[in-house]
Write an enzyme that holds these catalytic residues in place. Structure first.
Site, PDB file in Angstrom:
ATOM      1  NE  ARG A 177      -3.850   0.272   2.182  1.00  0.00           N
ATOM      2  CZ  ARG A 177      -4.658   0.716   3.139  1.00  0.00           C
ATOM      3  NH1 ARG A 177      -4.730   0.066   4.301  1.00  0.00           N
ATOM      4  NH2 ARG A 177      -5.385   1.796   2.967  1.00  0.00           N
ATOM      5  CB  CYS A 235      -1.872   3.492   9.582  1.00  0.00           C
ATOM      6  SG  CYS A 235      -3.261   3.999  10.634  1.00  0.00           S
TER       7      CYS A 235
END
Length: 280
Positions: A177, A235
């Site tokens: 990611r 995050c």
């Protein structure tokens, strides 16, 4: 004060005379299209005796929107939720979840950031607990905790961007990611320019317990994060990043949390996005 507590230590504390507030914050990230995880049902099916359930989405975060999927909760509502759970300003708090410790770390961070002096996370979560479970739902007396946020420890989007240039900004998501190879949830893949990939999964052993403090310290030092460096973490939505802030605390390294994280950053097409393994 250590930021984590073992199941053995918790069992000893619960058997002792000193009061203790125990919070169950079971939560799981729900993939798009899947049925939401029911933390309360899991709690009611069996929890550590005396634990009070706290819903992450309702008690530890605000409504999803432009500020991200798990923005800061309204502090008055957060304080009320903590008081309903029996949280007292002068009584130690232990938080646990199902084992991943992401949700427990979010509760730990919020309580510490808003001024509670004694909060720990059960290392390994409920999966580390070998004692009995209970289905009794306690009704704690109203607590007295009043949130009083500290001057530091929190980043907004501009602060995260600046820290990526002046200090160390860690990206706690999975490496794919960070690199922008996949993005299952947010508008676009990639990372904040200048951020360093530091998957939170590398902070723990195979059973979900934190690595020893010296190993965590060595890991973060290799990434450029030390006690003498300004450090921040983000995050996807400010939950797993709280786990990394907790890991940094175990290592003795203070760090700030960008609560909006990638879900806020990527929602604005005017903000730059970097892809690939290089921070820039």
């Amino acid at each position: 004060m250590n930021a984590i507590i073992s199941a053995t230590e918790l069992a000893s504390d619960l058997a002792g005379q000193r009061p203790l507030v125990l919070l169950d914050v079971r939560w799981q990230l729900t993939p798009p299209g899947a049925a939401p995880f029911d933390g309360r049902a899991a709690y009611e099916a069996g929890h550590i005796p005396g634990a009070v359930y706290v819903d992450l989405d309702r008690g530890l975060a605000g409504a999803p929107g432009a500020a991200g999927r798990h923005p800061l909760p309204d502090l008055a509502e957060f304080g009320a939720a903590m008081r309903r759970a029996g949280v007292l300003a002068g009584t130690p708090v232990v938080v646990y979840d199902g084992g991943q410790c992401w949700a427990a770390a979010r509760a730990w961070w919020l309580l510490r950031w808003t001024g509670h002096p004694d909060v720990r996370v059960l290392d390994g979560g409920l999966t580390s607990w070998t004692g009995p479970l209970s289905t009794d739902v306690p009704a704690p007396a109203e607590g007295d905790f009043e949130p009083a946020p500290g001057a530091g420890g929190l980043l907004d989007a501009d602060g995260a961007a600046a820290l990526a240039r002046s200090g160390v900004l860690l990206d706690a998501r999975a490496g794919e990611r960070y690199r922008g190879e996949v993005e299952p949830i947010d508008r676009v893949g990639g990372h904040i320019p200048g951020a360093v990939s530091a998957p939170t999964t590398e902070n723990v052993t195979a059973d979900g317990r934190f690595l020893p403090a010296d190993q965590l310290h060595a890991r973060f030092k290799a990434l450029g994060a030390t006690e003498d460096t300004a450090v921040g973490v983000y995050c996807g939505s400010g939950v797993s990043a709280a786990h990394e802030v907790l890991a940094l605390a175990v290592a003795g390294i203070p760090a700030a949390l960008y609560v909006g994280s990638w879900s806020e950053w990527s929602s604005d097409p005017q903000r730059p996005v970097a892809v690939g393994p290089d921070p820039q």
